[in-house]
Design an enzyme around this catalytic site. Sequence first.
Site, PDB file in Angstrom:
ATOM      1  N   HIS A   1      -3.529  -0.501 -21.363  1.00 30.38           N
ATOM      2  CA  HIS A   1      -3.521   0.470 -20.649  1.00 30.38           C
ATOM      3  C   HIS A   1      -4.019   0.870 -22.052  1.00 30.38           C
ATOM      4  O   HIS A   1      -4.910   1.787 -22.492  1.00 30.38           O
ATOM      5  CB  HIS A   1      -2.444   0.554 -20.655  1.00 30.38           C
ATOM      6  CG  HIS A   1      -1.364   0.775 -19.235  1.00 30.38           C
ATOM      7  ND1 HIS A   1      -0.731  -0.188 -18.969  1.00 30.38           N
ATOM      8  CD2 HIS A   1      -2.549   0.712 -17.884  1.00 30.38           C
ATOM      9  CE1 HIS A   1      -0.331  -0.496 -17.430  1.00 30.38           C
ATOM     10  NE2 HIS A   1      -1.766  -0.041 -16.765  1.00 30.38           N
TER      11      HIS A   1
ATOM     12  N   LYS B   1       6.074   3.574  -4.991  1.00 29.19           N
ATOM     13  CA  LYS B   1       6.417   2.012  -5.772  1.00 29.19           C
ATOM     14  C   LYS B   1       7.747   2.422  -6.298  1.00 29.19           C
ATOM     15  O   LYS B   1       7.777   3.865  -6.741  1.00 29.19           O
ATOM     16  CB  LYS B   1       5.177   1.146  -6.997  1.00 29.19           C
ATOM     17  CG  LYS B   1       3.817   1.579  -6.489  1.00 29.19           C
ATOM     18  CD  LYS B   1       3.346   1.082  -7.653  1.00 29.19           C
ATOM     19  CE  LYS B   1       1.846   0.876  -6.949  1.00 29.19           C
ATOM     20  NZ  LYS B   1       0.631   1.055  -8.128  1.00 29.19           N
TER      21      LYS B   1
ATOM     22  N   SER C   1       0.558  -4.065 -14.897  1.00 31.54           N
ATOM     23  CA  SER C   1       2.238  -3.758 -15.165  1.00 31.54           C
ATOM     24  C   SER C   1       2.949  -5.221 -14.563  1.00 31.54           C
ATOM     25  O   SER C   1       4.119  -5.312 -15.060  1.00 31.54           O
ATOM     26  CB  SER C   1       2.347  -2.857 -14.854  1.00 31.54           C
ATOM     27  OG  SER C   1       2.109  -1.500 -15.736  1.00 31.54           O
TER      28      SER C   1
ATOM     29  N   ARG D   1     -10.554  -4.264 -14.339  1.00 29.07           N
ATOM     30  CA  ARG D   1     -10.845  -5.255 -14.957  1.00 29.07           C
ATOM     31  C   ARG D   1     -11.879  -6.773 -14.336  1.00 29.07           C
ATOM     32  O   ARG D   1     -12.029  -7.362 -14.779  1.00 29.07           O
ATOM     33  CB  ARG D   1      -9.179  -6.373 -14.897  1.00 29.07           C
ATOM     34  CG  ARG D   1      -8.093  -4.669 -15.913  1.00 29.07           C
ATOM     35  CD  ARG D   1      -7.221  -5.127 -15.029  1.00 29.07           C
ATOM     36  NE  ARG D   1      -6.934  -5.045 -13.759  1.00 29.07           N
ATOM     37  CZ  ARG D   1      -5.443  -4.799 -13.387  1.00 29.07           C
ATOM     38  NH1 ARG D   1      -4.542  -4.868 -13.952  1.00 29.07           N
ATOM     39  NH2 ARG D   1      -5.779  -4.321 -12.241  1.00 29.07           N
TER      40      ARG D   1
HETATM   41  O1  PNS Z   1      -1.840   2.829 -11.423  1.00 28.55           O
HETATM   42  P1  PNS Z   1      -2.005   2.522  -9.986  1.00 28.55           P
HETATM   43  O2  PNS Z   1      -1.190   2.902  -9.431  1.00 28.55           O
HETATM   44  O3  PNS Z   1      -3.256   2.193  -9.601  1.00 28.55           O
HETATM   45  O4  PNS Z   1      -2.504   4.634 -10.163  1.00 28.55           O
HETATM   46  C1  PNS Z   1      -2.589   5.285  -9.110  1.00 28.55           C
HETATM   47  C2  PNS Z   1      -2.811   6.141  -9.187  1.00 28.55           C
HETATM   48  C3  PNS Z   1      -1.532   7.309  -9.384  1.00 28.55           C
HETATM   49  C4  PNS Z   1      -3.799   6.631  -9.764  1.00 28.55           C
HETATM   50  C5  PNS Z   1      -3.538   6.811  -7.499  1.00 28.55           C
HETATM   51  O5  PNS Z   1      -2.316   6.593  -6.760  1.00 28.55           O
HETATM   52  C6  PNS Z   1      -3.178   8.307  -7.518  1.00 28.55           C
HETATM   53  O6  PNS Z   1      -4.370   9.190  -7.926  1.00 28.55           O
HETATM   54  N1  PNS Z   1      -2.025   8.745  -6.767  1.00 28.55           N
HETATM   55  C7  PNS Z   1      -2.543  10.854  -6.589  1.00 28.55           C
HETATM   56  C8  PNS Z   1      -1.941  10.951  -5.161  1.00 28.55           C
HETATM   57  C9  PNS Z   1      -4.069  10.859  -4.802  1.00 28.55           C
HETATM   58  O7  PNS Z   1      -4.266  12.177  -5.245  1.00 28.55           O
HETATM   59  N2  PNS Z   1      -4.066  10.256  -3.594  1.00 28.55           N
HETATM   60  C10 PNS Z   1      -5.093  10.271  -3.524  1.00 28.55           C
HETATM   61  C11 PNS Z   1      -6.462   9.610  -4.427  1.00 28.55           C
HETATM   62  S1  PNS Z   1      -7.411   8.663  -3.114  1.00 28.55           S
END
Ligand code: PNS
Length: 167
Positions: free
Chosen positions: A19, A43, A130, A92
Amino acid sequence: MKRTIAIYPGTFDPPTNGHLDLIQRGAKIFDELVVAILRNSEKVPLFTVDERLEMLRDCTRTWKNVRIESFEGLLVDYARSCGAQAVLRGIRAVSDYEYELQMAWMNRKLDPTLETVFMMPAGAYSYLSSRLVREIAALGGALGDLVPTSVESLLRARVGVARQSSK
Ligand code: PNS
């Protein structure tokens, strides 16, 4: 002059060197990078949002154009409230691509003016996540080079506490 602002959203539970590598790369190409921790995640996290905010702030304090925040709700709404033009996400390996592409398309559907920019971390972090870091910590494995030392101490303390309470 127009400033280019990007959001780097994620769970960061905990933040890893992968990150941080991406934050450093993003901070080089955007005028401002907002690292945004999702609050209403499905989560169950190991660290609270406040703990993750503090960890990330501690690790990024020397990068002056990086801000660490948290957000709730839709990413596109948060991005708009920050005046951001782009979302930064790391890829990645090919296995990340499908999930990331789906999110990027959906975000574009929700807000066609918001661009998603993918960047690769250093190759040394291409297998780092993570989830694996939490698992290695829980099983007492070595975390050198995977997370910052400050995060490693907090992780060991948290996992130690979790292990004791599950006895
Ligand atoms: O680190 P992660 O868990 O892969 O991050 C996921 C994240 C936070 C980027 C994604 O879950 C998100 O943007 N959530 C916010 C809700 C939202 O906008 N959902 C629609 C996205 S397509």
